[in-house]
Design a protein around this motif. Structure first.
Motif: not given
Ligand SMILES: Nc1ncnc2c1ncn2[C@@H]1O[C@H](COP(=O)(O)OP(=O)(O)OP(=O)(O)O)[C@@H](O)[C@H]1O
Length: 209
Positions: A52-69
């Motif tokens: 996960t980012p220490s600062a800033g943002t990452v989204t995939v298709s508008g949401r934060a990556p959720r590898p358990r999803d």
């Protein structure tokens, strides 16, 4: 589709990734480039949610990556390092099993598995067990297990590793088809040929301070 905005990663004050921004649209092919240690693998890990980012943002298709999803994992197929292999299953069996786990009927999964292995030049090796492969063949097997499943986005860390020119050409052709079919491909690489032959847009990373 993938949006990285001034994302950085540090652990205990040590920088792994300097602030990085990129936007990758559907069907795009993007290459992360930069010297050893610039943070290419770290950036790929951010996209797939392994870090996960220490600062800033990452989204995939508008949401934060959720590898358990399940829905997120259905969207993203990644090879960052070799995947685990099942010791007692042949290549064809492993690739078939992956298709089945993603919902394909057994016959369709076996047919898709055979096709991907064939495209990667491994049709003579489908009945081999993982320990019966050379290092380049193992790399191709890892790619086959990653590419056999449906996914909108493919994320690969240095797919060229261990491959000769002919095999690299096969990987290029499979990735090209993937993008032509609307898939998004993001990879880290040190291979000029991979970038040129795929016509990839380059994102250049600089080492963190
Ligand atoms: N777990 C960790 N703890 C501390 N530093 C780390 C850790 N993992 C990686 N690093 C550091 O983070 C930086 C970025 O590493 P990363 O593997 O993302 O680089 P890269 O661009 O993929 O390199 P290469 O081209 O050598 O594969 C490097 O300086 C590395 O030493």
């Amino acid at each position: 589709m993938i949006d990285v905005t001034r994302a950085e990663v540090s652990i205990d004050g040590v920088g792994l990734l300097a602030p990085t921004s990129m936007s990758v649209g559907r069907g795009e092919i993007v290459a992360l480039r930069g010297p050893n240690g610039a943070g290419k693998t770290t950036a790929l890990r951010l996209i797939v949610g392994q870090t996960t980012p220490s600062a800033g943002t990452v989204t995939v298709s508008g949401r934060a990556p959720r590898p358990r999803d399940h829905d997120f994992r259905a969207q993203v197929a990644a090879m960052i390092g070799l995947p685990p292999f099942a010791r007692d299953l042949t290549l064809l069996e492993q690739a078939t099993l992956i298709g089945i786990t993603w919902g394909l009927p057994t016959d369709a999964a076996r047919s898709d598995a055979g096709e991907v292995l064939d495209e990667l030049g491994m049709s003579r090796l489908v009945d081999r067990f993982p320990h019966e492969l050379s290092s380049g063949q193992t790399q191709l097997a890892g790619l086959a297990l990653t590419l056999v499943r449906p996914a909108d986005i493919v994320v690969l860390d240095e797919p060229e590793q261990r491959l000769d020119d002919e095999r690299l050409g096969r990987v290029i052709s499979v990735l090209r088809q993937r993008a032509d079919a609307g898939g998004t491909v993001v990879f880290a690489t040190h291979s000029d040929r991979l970038v040129a032959d795929l016509g990839a847009r380059t994102v250049l990373l600089q080492e963190a301070a």
